[in-house]
Motif scaffolding. Structure first.
Motif, mmCIF file in Angstrom:
data_model
loop_
_atom_site.group_PDB
_atom_site.id
_atom_site.type_symbol
_atom_site.label_atom_id
_atom_site.label_comp_id
_atom_site.label_asym_id
_atom_site.label_seq_id
_atom_site.Cartn_x
_atom_site.Cartn_y
_atom_site.Cartn_z
ATOM 1 N N ALA A 108 85.387 -13.818 -31.592
ATOM 2 C CA ALA A 108 86.752 -13.354 -31.829
ATOM 3 C C ALA A 108 87.699 -14.485 -31.416
ATOM 4 C CB ALA A 108 87.028 -12.090 -31.021
ATOM 5 N N PRO A 109 87.999 -15.399 -32.336
ATOM 6 C CA PRO A 109 88.794 -16.578 -31.968
ATOM 7 C C PRO A 109 90.149 -16.222 -31.363
ATOM 8 C CG PRO A 109 88.249 -16.596 -34.317
ATOM 9 C CD PRO A 109 87.684 -15.350 -33.741
ATOM 10 N N SER A 110 90.508 -16.996 -30.378
ATOM 11 C CA SER A 110 91.803 -16.819 -29.722
ATOM 12 C C SER A 110 92.917 -17.233 -30.686
ATOM 13 C CB SER A 110 91.849 -17.691 -28.469
ATOM 14 O OG SER A 110 93.138 -17.748 -27.963
ATOM 15 N N PRO A 111 93.956 -16.420 -30.829
ATOM 16 C CA PRO A 111 95.014 -16.758 -31.782
ATOM 17 C C PRO A 111 96.000 -17.815 -31.267
ATOM 18 C CG PRO A 111 95.491 -14.656 -30.749
ATOM 19 C CD PRO A 111 94.135 -15.085 -30.260
ATOM 20 N N TRP A 112 95.985 -18.115 -29.985
ATOM 21 C CA TRP A 112 96.996 -19.012 -29.418
ATOM 22 C C TRP A 112 96.460 -20.352 -28.944
ATOM 23 C CZ3 TRP A 112 95.537 -20.336 -24.584
ATOM 24 C CH2 TRP A 112 94.692 -19.454 -23.914
ATOM 25 N N SER A 113 95.148 -20.447 -28.698
ATOM 26 C CA SER A 113 94.626 -21.649 -28.040
ATOM 27 C C SER A 113 94.711 -22.899 -28.910
ATOM 28 C CB SER A 113 93.198 -21.415 -27.567
ATOM 29 O OG SER A 113 92.381 -21.036 -28.643
ATOM 30 N N GLN A 164 89.049 -21.759 -26.647
ATOM 31 C CA GLN A 164 88.902 -21.534 -28.087
ATOM 32 C C GLN A 164 87.422 -21.533 -28.478
ATOM 33 O OE1 GLN A 164 90.932 -20.576 -30.350
ATOM 34 N NE2 GLN A 164 89.811 -20.990 -32.210
ATOM 35 N N VAL A 165 86.669 -22.487 -27.959
ATOM 36 C CA VAL A 165 85.236 -22.556 -28.265
ATOM 37 C C VAL A 165 84.525 -21.321 -27.719
ATOM 38 C CG1 VAL A 165 83.095 -23.805 -27.734
ATOM 39 C CG2 VAL A 165 85.153 -25.067 -28.417
ATOM 40 N N PHE A 166 84.851 -20.935 -26.492
ATOM 41 C CA PHE A 166 84.236 -19.753 -25.874
ATOM 42 C C PHE A 166 84.503 -18.495 -26.701
ATOM 43 C CE2 PHE A 166 84.694 -16.099 -23.001
ATOM 44 C CZ PHE A 166 83.389 -16.024 -22.505
ATOM 45 N N THR A 167 85.767 -18.281 -27.047
ATOM 46 C CA THR A 167 86.099 -17.047 -27.780
ATOM 47 C C THR A 167 85.562 -17.065 -29.201
ATOM 48 O OG1 THR A 167 88.277 -17.906 -28.434
ATOM 49 C CG2 THR A 167 88.162 -16.587 -26.411
ATOM 50 N N ARG A 168 85.557 -18.232 -29.838
ATOM 51 C CA ARG A 168 85.105 -18.308 -31.232
ATOM 52 C C ARG A 168 83.590 -18.134 -31.341
ATOM 53 N NH1 ARG A 168 87.292 -20.381 -35.960
ATOM 54 N NH2 ARG A 168 89.083 -21.062 -34.723
ATOM 55 N N PHE A 169 82.838 -18.831 -30.498
ATOM 56 C CA PHE A 169 81.385 -18.854 -30.681
ATOM 57 C C PHE A 169 80.625 -17.870 -29.807
ATOM 58 C CE2 PHE A 169 82.755 -23.075 -32.144
ATOM 59 C CZ PHE A 169 82.322 -22.961 -33.462
ATOM 60 N N LEU A 170 81.162 -17.536 -28.646
ATOM 61 C CA LEU A 170 80.439 -16.591 -27.794
ATOM 62 C C LEU A 170 80.935 -15.165 -27.983
ATOM 63 C CD1 LEU A 170 80.022 -18.702 -24.543
ATOM 64 C CD2 LEU A 170 78.341 -18.223 -26.316
ATOM 65 N N LEU A 171 82.235 -14.995 -28.090
ATOM 66 C CA LEU A 171 82.783 -13.652 -28.279
ATOM 67 C C LEU A 171 82.956 -13.290 -29.751
ATOM 68 C CD1 LEU A 171 85.529 -13.627 -25.482
ATOM 69 C CD2 LEU A 171 83.117 -12.917 -25.341
ATOM 70 N N VAL A 187 92.421 -29.429 -22.719
ATOM 71 C CA VAL A 187 90.975 -29.271 -22.517
ATOM 72 C C VAL A 187 90.641 -27.813 -22.205
ATOM 73 C CG1 VAL A 187 89.061 -29.851 -20.965
ATOM 74 C CG2 VAL A 187 90.540 -31.653 -21.870
ATOM 75 N N THR A 188 91.433 -27.210 -21.330
ATOM 76 C CA THR A 188 91.187 -25.813 -20.950
ATOM 77 C C THR A 188 91.367 -24.883 -22.147
ATOM 78 O OG1 THR A 188 91.935 -26.290 -18.707
ATOM 79 C CG2 THR A 188 91.881 -23.974 -19.365
ATOM 80 N N ALA A 189 92.448 -25.072 -22.895
ATOM 81 C CA ALA A 189 92.690 -24.223 -24.073
ATOM 82 C C ALA A 189 91.630 -24.463 -25.139
ATOM 83 C CB ALA A 189 94.090 -24.474 -24.627
ATOM 84 N N GLY A 190 91.189 -25.705 -25.297
ATOM 85 C CA GLY A 190 90.132 -26.000 -26.262
ATOM 86 C C GLY A 190 88.809 -25.350 -25.869
#
Length: 170
Positions: A47-52, A38-45, A32-35
């Motif tokens: 810049a999608p996280s490569p590991w999540s 992933q949503v935070f980095t993909r849609f807000l930043l 849940v935390t990693a997901g």
């Protein structure tokens, strides 16, 4: 089975199943935390996280394979309820032993192939996590051991009046 041996099996099961369920809950929290990350980095930043995404996948695999021990122990898997409720005494014991044997056979096969896969891929790494993919495959034999212990305890814990088919129903 002697009472002492039955108590020992149930004592081991209590510890191992609780440990497996606690680890499964932790794996769910990690997923849940990693997901969410992933949503935070993909849609807000943007810049999608490569590991999540890889971590979510591995955490969910571990969660399921550890959680199955608790499901088996509680009789929550697909059950032969009609046959179990219709049978009494020795006939029900025979059915319970057949079910136990089927569960053990399934998880013994999963253990073997999971162990072999983990051994074969130990030098490959999970893209994005840069850890051995054997850690992902290790969930199969580890979960299988917990599941077999849970199945043995469910067979041993056949208290009079205890029917897994009706447990938890109000």
């Amino acid at each position: 089975m002697t009472r002492g041996l039955a108590r020992a099996v149930l004592g081991i099961d209590r510890i191992t199943t609780q440990a497996a369920l606690l680890a499964a809950c932790f794996a769910l929290a990690v997923a849940v935390t990693a997901g969410a990350w992933q949503v935070f980095t993909r849609f807000l930043l943007e810049a999608p996280s490569p590991w999540s995404e890889a971590l979510v996948r591995q955490a969910l695999v571990w969660m399921v394979l550890l959680g199955v021990a608790g499901a088996i122990r509680q009789g929550s898997l697909v059950a032969i309820d009609v046959a179990r409720m219709a049978l009494k005494g020795r006939a029900r014991l025979v059915l319970d032993i057949i079910i136990f044997a089927a569960i053990v056979l399934l998880f013994a096969v999963l253990f073997w192939f999971g162990w072999e896969m983990a051994r074969r891929v130990r030098f490959q790494s999970i893209a994005g996590l840069e850890v051995s993919i054997a850690w992902g495959y290790a969930a199969i034999p580890v979960g299988s051991v917990f599941a077999i212990i849970g199945a043995l305890a469910a067979l041993v814990d056949r208290s009079p009046g205890k029917d897994h088919a009706t447990e938890g129903q109000v």
